[in-house]
Design a protein around this motif. Structure first.
Motif, mmCIF file in Angstrom:
data_model
loop_
_atom_site.group_PDB
_atom_site.id
_atom_site.type_symbol
_atom_site.label_atom_id
_atom_site.label_comp_id
_atom_site.label_asym_id
_atom_site.label_seq_id
_atom_site.Cartn_x
_atom_site.Cartn_y
_atom_site.Cartn_z
ATOM 1 N N LEU A 97 1.182 -8.954 10.095
ATOM 2 C CA LEU A 97 -0.021 -8.653 9.303
ATOM 3 C C LEU A 97 0.394 -8.023 7.971
ATOM 4 C CD1 LEU A 97 -2.236 -7.248 12.185
ATOM 5 C CD2 LEU A 97 -2.198 -9.560 11.235
ATOM 6 N N PRO A 98 0.301 -8.810 6.894
ATOM 7 C CA PRO A 98 0.873 -8.323 5.621
ATOM 8 C C PRO A 98 0.209 -7.067 5.082
ATOM 9 C CG PRO A 98 -0.243 -10.461 5.342
ATOM 10 C CD PRO A 98 -0.242 -10.163 6.801
ATOM 11 N N TYR A 99 -1.124 -6.965 5.220
ATOM 12 C CA TYR A 99 -1.759 -5.776 4.622
ATOM 13 C C TYR A 99 -1.403 -4.521 5.422
ATOM 14 C CZ TYR A 99 -4.866 -3.178 1.643
ATOM 15 O OH TYR A 99 -5.344 -2.276 0.708
ATOM 16 N N LEU A 100 -1.372 -4.665 6.755
ATOM 17 C CA LEU A 100 -0.967 -3.530 7.597
ATOM 18 C C LEU A 100 0.437 -3.064 7.200
ATOM 19 C CD1 LEU A 100 -1.150 -1.623 10.090
ATOM 20 C CD2 LEU A 100 -0.244 -3.512 11.455
ATOM 21 N N GLN A 101 1.337 -4.010 7.045
ATOM 22 C CA GLN A 101 2.718 -3.651 6.685
ATOM 23 C C GLN A 101 2.775 -2.983 5.316
ATOM 24 O OE1 GLN A 101 5.171 -3.512 8.808
ATOM 25 N NE2 GLN A 101 3.742 -4.326 10.313
ATOM 26 N N ALA A 102 1.922 -3.476 4.397
ATOM 27 C CA ALA A 102 1.898 -2.872 3.052
ATOM 28 C C ALA A 102 1.362 -1.440 3.122
ATOM 29 C CB ALA A 102 1.052 -3.720 2.114
ATOM 30 N N VAL A 103 0.342 -1.239 3.983
ATOM 31 C CA VAL A 103 -0.219 0.115 4.139
ATOM 32 C C VAL A 103 0.852 1.062 4.701
ATOM 33 C CG1 VAL A 103 -1.842 1.477 5.548
ATOM 34 C CG2 VAL A 103 -2.643 -0.581 4.357
ATOM 35 N N ILE A 104 1.586 0.599 5.711
ATOM 36 C CA ILE A 104 2.626 1.441 6.320
ATOM 37 C C ILE A 104 3.701 1.773 5.285
ATOM 38 C CG2 ILE A 104 4.478 1.479 8.065
ATOM 39 C CD1 ILE A 104 2.610 -0.131 9.920
ATOM 40 N N LYS A 105 4.126 0.747 4.605
ATOM 41 C CA LYS A 105 5.197 0.924 3.602
ATOM 42 C C LYS A 105 4.762 1.922 2.517
ATOM 43 C CE LYS A 105 8.839 -1.302 2.699
ATOM 44 N NZ LYS A 105 9.790 -2.210 3.012
ATOM 45 N N GLU A 106 3.516 1.738 2.054
ATOM 46 C CA GLU A 106 3.014 2.614 0.984
ATOM 47 C C GLU A 106 2.830 4.052 1.493
ATOM 48 O OE1 GLU A 106 3.011 2.161 -2.033
ATOM 49 O OE2 GLU A 106 1.280 3.002 -3.074
#
Ligand code: HEM
Length: 512
Positions: A364-373
């Motif tokens: 899930l790209p947005y989930l991963q982006a949220v975690i990364k951010e």
């Protein structure tokens, strides 16, 4: 005559200490002036007292906000700032490769000494300053932390997430505010205990810091962050402290010993030697097998220190990261909505509302982006990761640093760097990771949440597993509202930058 002598000796006894102190002060000043004049790095800017004494840095670390001070110092003085007489904080993208890159000869600085247990004959992975022994020890255990080993750990993270969800549901029904950070600590401590020792501490069940273990680890962090600055005092201070009662650490020690003994009872040496190792074996079984097969290379002390390091290095770090992600989501309703949309869609497509697996979460790209951010905006460690310039010196930010100089980059400083993350580096904006693969790869190179190079975090996969299991589940099921949204978030930097007042109301997600 006797009277005069008496007067003179009285005079001498009052004046001589003053003269002595004055003399010592003069010697100290002259010594420091000479050192400063001969220092090839004398033109590097920084706070006045940092030039002469480590006390300035000690005072700042003791203040508990060094991540903020460190960012402010670089805003004021530029890319290189002196923070102690022979110690420089660096804010420069290229410096990461020079200082921490694989193949660089920079070794960990002496600040890490205060994190070790002087009683251990073999230093643990985190505190070992010797690159040769560290490399051997790291190779010994590396496979235990690999992606394939996560298979056996995932059910542990899921089991703990289930209990937390159950507890939060009870809080939602009773409308009692909770300190979310504390409950995330219970999750992180219980999960790493279950992964490492095959048994939870039981914090999630009781809602309490059983045996004051979390408090004891906090005291240990308070100690190591400051005593590290004057590491010469560690052995003496540690000896003094060892004379005092320390319930929490003893509780952890005896919990660990009990579990290791239990593991040995279940699988004897001969069974372990004969058994084929399987990816589904739990962590403790793998450690005990390593000891059974090579007791000299992997003594029982290493079994205990590996377990202890997992708990010390892998509990608060994970809860701090979880709390950072959830806090930022609470403050960014549009981001939360977007994330929920992605999660709901994933659940709808697979036709089951069961907890998302690690593998599913990774897609899930947005989930991963949220975690990364979230991990960028609130990295768990908040002091520079100090390293020693190797023989022959090194060039950093275009400047020559002689050998034995200490240098370090603080993740908070690097992650606030506008040249790397853009003019909105201070904002929580997960979209920055999705704008282009090239840009994401470029930014990724400068993310220091898990450190870098040969001393990078060995537990990164485990913590990402725990985070990827819990965050989607909480976001899907609950609304978190800050008790006082106008109250700024209070943090305490004790090497780990811990949130203190994450007081929230929990309610079941509307429309769920
Ligand atoms: C989100 C969670 C975590 C964060 C942010 C984190 C962060 C870090 C960082 C920044 C370092 C490098 C420190 C330095 O160079 O001074 C490190 C090292 C280390 N971490 Fe983690 N960590 C996390 C979770 C874990 C977990 C779950 C474990 C174990 C299960 C673990 C075990 C270690 C160990 C053993 C080292 C030393 C590695 C070495 O020097 O070879 N960490 N961690």
């Amino acid at each position: 005559m006797a009277k005069l002598q008496g007067l003179l000796s009285a005079y001498a006894s009052t004046v001589s200490p003053i003269i002595l102190i004055g003399g010592l002060l003069v010697v100290w000043i002259v010594y420091n002036v000479v050192i400063v004049l001969r220092d090839p790095l004398r033109s590097v800017p920084g706070p006045f007292w940092a030039r002469f004494t480590r006390l300035w840095y000690l005072r700042e670390v003791a203040g508990g906000h060094f991540e903020k001070t460190n960012i402010a110092l670089h805003k004021k003085y530029g890319s290189i700032v002196r923070i102690a007489p022979n110690y420089y904080s660096i804010d420069d993208a290229d410096a990461i490769k020079t200082i921490y890159g694989h193949g660089s000869n920079f070794v960990k600085g002496k600040w890490y000494i205060a994190s070790n247990n002087p009683k251990n004959k073999h230093p643990d992975l985190f505190t070992d300053l010797n690159p040769e022994t560290h490399a051997v020890n790291r190779r010994n255990v590396a496979s235990l932390y690999s992606m394939t080993s996560l298979v056996a750990m995932e059910p542990n993270a899921v089991a703990c997430a289930d209990i937390l969800v159950q507890k939060l549901t009870e809080f939602a029904n009773s409308h009692v505010p909770i300190n979310l950070q504390v409950w995330l600590q219970y999750y992180a401590f219980d999960t790493i205990a279950l992964i490492t020792l095959s048994k939870r501490f039981g914090f999630l069940d009781t809602g309490k810091d059983n045996g004051s273990m979390i408090a004891a680890l906090h005291s240990y962090l308070l100690y190591l962050s400051k005593v590290g600055v004057y590491h010469e005092w560690h052995y003496f201070l540690n000896w003094i402290l060892s004379l005092l009662p320390n319930g929490g650490m003893h509780y952890m020690g005896s919990f660990m010993r009990q579990q290791v003994l239990e593991g040995q009872r279940q699988k004897s040496k001969s069974v372990l030697e004969k058994d084929e190792s399987k990816p589904t074996d739990d962590f403790l079984t793998k450690l005990l097998r390593m000891h059974a097969l090579q007791p000299d290379r992997f003594p029982m002390e290493s079994v205990f220190s590996t377990c202890g390091t997992n708990i010390g290095a892998g509990s608060d770090t994970t809860s701090v990261s979880l709390a950072g992600i959830l806090y930022h989501l609470m403050k960014a309703p549009a981001t939360l909505e977007k994330l929920r949309h992605e999660l709901d869609q994933a659940i709808e497509e697979r036709g089951s509302s069961d907890i998302l697996s690690f593998q599913e979460a990774q897609k899930l790209p947005y989930l991963q982006a949220v975690i990364k951010e979230g991990l960028r905006c609130h990295p768990a460690t908040g002091l520079p990761m100090v390293r020693v310039v190797p023989k022959g010196g090194a060039k950093i930010v275009g400047r020559y640093f002689p050998e034995k100089t200490e240098v370090g980059v603080n993740s908070w400083v690097m992650h606030a760097n506008k040249k790397i993350f853009g003019p909105d580096a201070e904002e929580f904006r997960p979209e920055r990771w999705l704008e282009s693969p090239e840009r994401a790869a470029e930014m990724n190179r400068y993310i220091l949440t898990f450190g870098a190079g040969s001393r990078t975090c060995i537990g990164k996969n485990i913590s990402l597993l725990e985070i990827s299991i819990l965050i989607p589940e909480l976001v899907r099921k609950f609304d978190f509202t800050l008790v006082d949204p106008n109250r700024p978030l209070e943090m305490e930097n004790v090497w780990f930058v811990k949130q203190k007042n994450l007081d929230c109301y929990v309610s079941l997600r509307k429309g769920n």
